[in-house]
Scaffold this motif. Sequence first.
Motif, PDB file in Angstrom:
ATOM      1  N   UNK A  39     -11.724  37.553 -15.058  1.00  0.00           N
ATOM      2  CA  UNK A  39     -11.300  37.876 -13.681  1.00  0.00           C
ATOM      3  C   UNK A  39     -10.181  36.981 -13.067  1.00  0.00           C
ATOM      4  N   UNK A  40      -9.943  35.891 -13.748  1.00  0.00           N
ATOM      5  CA  UNK A  40      -8.870  35.032 -13.321  1.00  0.00           C
ATOM      6  C   UNK A  40      -9.247  33.920 -12.390  1.00  0.00           C
ATOM      7  N   UNK A  41     -10.745  33.759 -11.922  1.00  0.00           N
ATOM      8  CA  UNK A  41     -10.889  32.771 -11.105  1.00  0.00           C
ATOM      9  C   UNK A  41     -10.780  31.301 -11.577  1.00  0.00           C
ATOM     10  N   UNK A  42      -9.262  30.732 -11.180  1.00  0.00           N
ATOM     11  CA  UNK A  42      -8.810  29.675 -11.512  1.00  0.00           C
ATOM     12  C   UNK A  42      -9.549  28.545 -11.188  1.00  0.00           C
ATOM     13  N   UNK A  43     -10.455  28.577  -9.917  1.00  0.00           N
ATOM     14  CA  UNK A  43     -11.100  27.423  -9.656  1.00  0.00           C
ATOM     15  C   UNK A  43     -12.404  27.089 -10.602  1.00  0.00           C
ATOM     16  N   UNK A  44     -13.117  28.417 -10.857  1.00  0.00           N
ATOM     17  CA  UNK A  44     -14.293  28.212 -11.803  1.00  0.00           C
ATOM     18  C   UNK A  44     -13.830  28.092 -13.211  1.00  0.00           C
ATOM     19  N   UNK A  45     -12.511  28.361 -13.464  1.00  0.00           N
ATOM     20  CA  UNK A  45     -12.130  27.766 -14.972  1.00  0.00           C
ATOM     21  C   UNK A  45     -11.924  26.390 -14.905  1.00  0.00           C
ATOM     22  N   UNK A  46     -11.364  25.951 -14.174  1.00  0.00           N
ATOM     23  CA  UNK A  46     -11.227  24.340 -13.972  1.00  0.00           C
ATOM     24  C   UNK A  46     -12.598  23.556 -13.830  1.00  0.00           C
ATOM     25  N   UNK A  47     -13.515  24.161 -12.804  1.00  0.00           N
ATOM     26  CA  UNK A  47     -14.935  23.594 -12.798  1.00  0.00           C
ATOM     27  C   UNK A  47     -15.609  23.572 -14.379  1.00  0.00           C
ATOM     28  N   UNK A  48     -15.694  24.711 -14.915  1.00  0.00           N
ATOM     29  CA  UNK A  48     -16.190  24.864 -16.363  1.00  0.00           C
ATOM     30  C   UNK A  48     -15.450  23.742 -17.316  1.00  0.00           C
ATOM     31  N   UNK A  49     -14.357  23.669 -17.167  1.00  0.00           N
ATOM     32  CA  UNK A  49     -13.679  22.693 -17.995  1.00  0.00           C
ATOM     33  C   UNK A  49     -14.191  21.150 -17.701  1.00  0.00           C
ATOM     34  N   UNK A  50     -14.425  21.015 -16.450  1.00  0.00           N
ATOM     35  CA  UNK A  50     -14.900  19.763 -15.861  1.00  0.00           C
ATOM     36  C   UNK A  50     -16.132  19.342 -16.351  1.00  0.00           C
ATOM     37  N   UNK A  51     -17.121  20.492 -16.343  1.00  0.00           N
ATOM     38  CA  UNK A  51     -18.491  20.367 -16.901  1.00  0.00           C
ATOM     39  C   UNK A  51     -18.565  20.100 -18.193  1.00  0.00           C
ATOM     40  N   UNK A  52     -17.822  20.982 -18.731  1.00  0.00           N
ATOM     41  CA  UNK A  52     -17.995  20.747 -20.400  1.00  0.00           C
ATOM     42  C   UNK A  52     -17.423  19.613 -21.086  1.00  0.00           C
ATOM     43  N   UNK A  53     -16.281  19.115 -20.253  1.00  0.00           N
ATOM     44  CA  UNK A  53     -15.615  17.939 -20.491  1.00  0.00           C
ATOM     45  C   UNK A  53     -16.688  16.683 -20.353  1.00  0.00           C
ATOM     46  N   UNK A  54     -17.390  16.683 -19.220  1.00  0.00           N
ATOM     47  CA  UNK A  54     -18.182  15.637 -18.795  1.00  0.00           C
ATOM     48  C   UNK A  54     -19.374  15.500 -20.001  1.00  0.00           C
ATOM     49  N   UNK A  55     -19.760  16.591 -20.516  1.00  0.00           N
ATOM     50  CA  UNK A  55     -20.863  16.494 -21.569  1.00  0.00           C
ATOM     51  C   UNK A  55     -20.193  16.170 -22.931  1.00  0.00           C
ATOM     52  N   UNK A  56     -18.778  16.420 -23.147  1.00  0.00           N
ATOM     53  CA  UNK A  56     -18.083  16.115 -24.347  1.00  0.00           C
ATOM     54  C   UNK A  56     -18.352  17.188 -25.199  1.00  0.00           C
ATOM     55  N   UNK A  57     -18.448  18.524 -24.803  1.00  0.00           N
ATOM     56  CA  UNK A  57     -18.848  19.759 -25.623  1.00  0.00           C
ATOM     57  C   UNK A  57     -17.829  20.935 -25.700  1.00  0.00           C
ATOM     58  N   UNK A  58     -16.553  20.355 -25.540  1.00  0.00           N
ATOM     59  CA  UNK A  58     -15.381  21.091 -25.625  1.00  0.00           C
ATOM     60  C   UNK A  58     -14.835  21.546 -24.280  1.00  0.00           C
ATOM     61  N   UNK A  59     -14.283  22.706 -24.592  1.00  0.00           N
ATOM     62  CA  UNK A  59     -13.426  23.271 -23.166  1.00  0.00           C
ATOM     63  C   UNK A  59     -13.872  24.865 -23.207  1.00  0.00           C
ATOM     64  N   UNK A  60     -13.326  25.521 -22.065  1.00  0.00           N
ATOM     65  CA  UNK A  60     -13.662  26.823 -21.737  1.00  0.00           C
ATOM     66  C   UNK A  60     -13.226  27.782 -22.721  1.00  0.00           C
ATOM     67  N   UNK A  61     -11.988  27.290 -23.320  1.00  0.00           N
ATOM     68  CA  UNK A  61     -11.480  28.219 -24.416  1.00  0.00           C
ATOM     69  C   UNK A  61     -12.391  28.259 -25.762  1.00  0.00           C
ATOM     70  N   UNK A  62     -13.081  27.031 -26.027  1.00  0.00           N
ATOM     71  CA  UNK A  62     -13.741  27.144 -27.334  1.00  0.00           C
ATOM     72  C   UNK A  62     -15.037  27.828 -27.022  1.00  0.00           C
TER      73      UNK A  62
END
Length: 160
Positions: A39-62
């Motif tokens: 759906x292109x929600x740029x804010x949620x996508x950045x938020x997912x990457x922040x959470x995944x990055x904090x846990x060191x388990x990759x990114x949204x694309x993975x």
Amino acid sequence: MMNFRIGHGYDVHALAQGLPLWLGGIRIEHALGCVAHSDGDVLIHALCDALLGAAAIGDIGLHFPDTSEAYKGIDSKILLRRTVELIGRQGYAIGNVDCTLCLQRPKIKPHIPAMRETLASAMGIAPEAVSIKATTTERLGFVGREEGIEAHAVALIFKP
């Protein structure tokens, strides 16, 4: 002692006529919307990457590749809930998140309370733990020319 981790996320999407504009989990009326596989929600996508990055388990694309038909047109709130599940499996909970949207139009301030409520609900945290800000780029660059939109997010996670 708690184990604190911080992650940063960034996302950008092109804007085009006639597409819906989803930001922070809500639809905002506007002539332009984000070009995206989901759906292109740029804010949620950045938020997912922040959470995944904090846990060191990759990114949204993975975890949610844009090459998969399973995610075509998907509601990004689903991706956010799944991201929270992924970090939860690592033993982490969310402390707080801080997000910044960069766009010329539309004005975001009237929508921030609904965005905070929506994101907090999707993450299972209090709205007070969700900060959303918006800024323009003073008509500079692709954001200023209204060719695209970008979002930044920072997340604090911890092991209780």
